[in-house]
Design an enzyme around this catalytic site. Structure first.
Site, mmCIF file in Angstrom:
data_model
loop_
_atom_site.group_PDB
_atom_site.id
_atom_site.type_symbol
_atom_site.label_atom_id
_atom_site.label_comp_id
_atom_site.label_asym_id
_atom_site.label_seq_id
_atom_site.Cartn_x
_atom_site.Cartn_y
_atom_site.Cartn_z
ATOM 1 N N ASN A 6 88.710 110.498 89.934
ATOM 2 C CA ASN A 6 89.378 111.761 90.265
ATOM 3 C C ASN A 6 88.558 112.891 89.649
ATOM 4 O OD1 ASN A 6 91.024 113.936 90.656
ATOM 5 N ND2 ASN A 6 92.687 113.223 89.332
ATOM 6 N N TRP A 7 87.841 113.595 90.506
ATOM 7 C CA TRP A 7 86.946 114.644 89.995
ATOM 8 C C TRP A 7 87.693 115.906 89.551
ATOM 9 C CZ3 TRP A 7 82.218 114.992 93.877
ATOM 10 C CH2 TRP A 7 81.520 113.776 93.833
ATOM 11 N N HIS A 91 100.016 113.363 91.144
ATOM 12 C CA HIS A 91 99.286 113.445 89.874
ATOM 13 C C HIS A 91 100.051 114.367 88.922
ATOM 14 C CE1 HIS A 91 96.235 114.247 86.874
ATOM 15 N NE2 HIS A 91 95.634 113.146 87.302
ATOM 16 N N GLU A 167 99.607 106.797 84.555
ATOM 17 C CA GLU A 167 98.809 107.726 83.746
ATOM 18 C C GLU A 167 99.710 108.434 82.741
ATOM 19 O OE1 GLU A 167 94.991 108.925 86.051
ATOM 20 O OE2 GLU A 167 96.576 110.323 86.585
ATOM 21 N N GLY A 229 89.195 110.070 85.224
ATOM 22 C CA GLY A 229 88.964 111.506 85.364
ATOM 23 C C GLY A 229 87.607 111.888 84.801
ATOM 24 N N GLY A 230 87.595 112.427 83.593
ATOM 25 C CA GLY A 230 86.380 112.974 82.990
ATOM 26 C C GLY A 230 85.168 112.059 83.062
HETATM 27 P P1 13P Z 1 90.831 111.451 82.120
HETATM 28 O O1 13P Z 1 90.145 110.139 82.466
HETATM 29 O O2 13P Z 1 89.913 112.618 82.038
HETATM 30 O O3 13P Z 1 91.744 111.295 80.954
HETATM 31 O O4 13P Z 1 91.795 111.786 83.395
HETATM 32 C C1 13P Z 1 92.653 110.827 83.866
HETATM 33 C C2 13P Z 1 93.243 111.314 85.135
HETATM 34 O O5 13P Z 1 94.032 112.241 85.147
HETATM 35 C C3 13P Z 1 92.799 110.685 86.385
HETATM 36 O O6 13P Z 1 93.618 111.045 87.449
#
Ligand code: 13P
Length: 246
Positions: A6-7, A91, A167, A229-230
């Site tokens: 997820n960018w 999300h 999440e 995410g990151g």
């Molecule tokens: P991070 O991996 O940056 O914690 O983000 C998780 C996320 O929200 C993926 O949808």
């Protein structure tokens, strides 16, 4: 295993193109299925780079309506028109910053199904919920409200694939990863809850998944992959996470 990226609202057009090309290379040796959720303005780029590869792609949100006077929004059918197969629904950042409710999320998932898009449906509790011991109740409410509404609306006719992502909000972008015990407990709870609704779906973990914790998380019995995410913005780190999903 499914590894989804997820960018969020990141990357220039140039960097997005480069990262998509890296994903194409990463997929060549991957045993996991890869799905990338790009900003909507990069759907055409994703279609260009990823067509004829095994990397699937999608958008991070869609509107619940088929079309109409909704300035700034995009419809599920527009997303599908770019060859995308997926959309993220519910999300926590959409719930928090766009006041999305469990019912609205169900309507988006239904609209996605009508446009031929598969959905990753995200659930997760806040830090307050975790501290007060309400995590399982909160996630169970999110699952049952949305999925019952979605089941009633789709009338059993859809071929839409459903994936759930757990999440915990307090672990997103914070570097705080849920403990293996917390992940195990919640994933087992999610699977039991959806089984009660007659649904079987892969359950991904999301929240500060990094190359150094991915293998331990993937070794847990009820974890079917990750929503990253990151760490998905860095090709090298993402390739290590994908390699851990054996
Ligand atoms: P991070 O991996 O940056 O914690 O983000 C998780 C996320 O929200 C993926 O949808």
């Amino acid at each position: 295993m499914i590894i989804a990226a997820n960018w969020k609202m990141n990357l220039s057009r140039q960097n997005a193109g480069d990262l998509l090309k890296s994903y194409r290379d990463i997929s060549a040796d991957a045993s996991a299925s890869l799905i990338t959720f790009v900003p909507a303005c990069y759907l055409a780029l994703a279609e260009d780079v990823l067509s004829k590869t095994s990397v699937q792609f999608g958008a991070q949100d869609c509107h619940a309506a088929e079309k109409g006077a909704f300035t700034g929004d995009i419809s599920a059918s527009m997303i599908a028109d770019f060859g995308a197969g997926w959309v993220l629904c519910g999300h926590s950042e959409r719930r928090q910053y766009h006041a999305e409710t469990d019912n609205l999320i169900a309507e988006k998932m239904t609209q996605a199904a009508q446009s031929g898009l598969n959905a990753i449906f995200c659930v997760g509790e806040s830090h307050e919920d975790r501290l007060s011991g309400a995590s399982v109740d909160v996630v169970t409410r999110q699952l049952t409200t949305t999925l019952q509404h979605w089941q009633a609306a789709r009338g059993g006719r859809s071929t839409q694939s459903l994936v759930i992502a757990y999440e915990p909000i307090w672990a997103i972008g914070t570097g705080l990863v849920a403990s293996l015990e917390q992940i195990s407990e919640m994933h087992a709870g999610v699977k039991a809850c959806i089984a009660g609704l007659g649904i079987t779906a892969p359950v991904l973990y999301g929240g500060s998944v990094k190359p150094d914790n991915a293998a331990d998380i993937f070794a847990l019995a009820d974890v079917d992959g990750a929503l990253v995410g990151g760490a998905s913005l860095d090709a090298e780190g993402f390739s290590q996470i994908v390699a851990a999903a054996r």
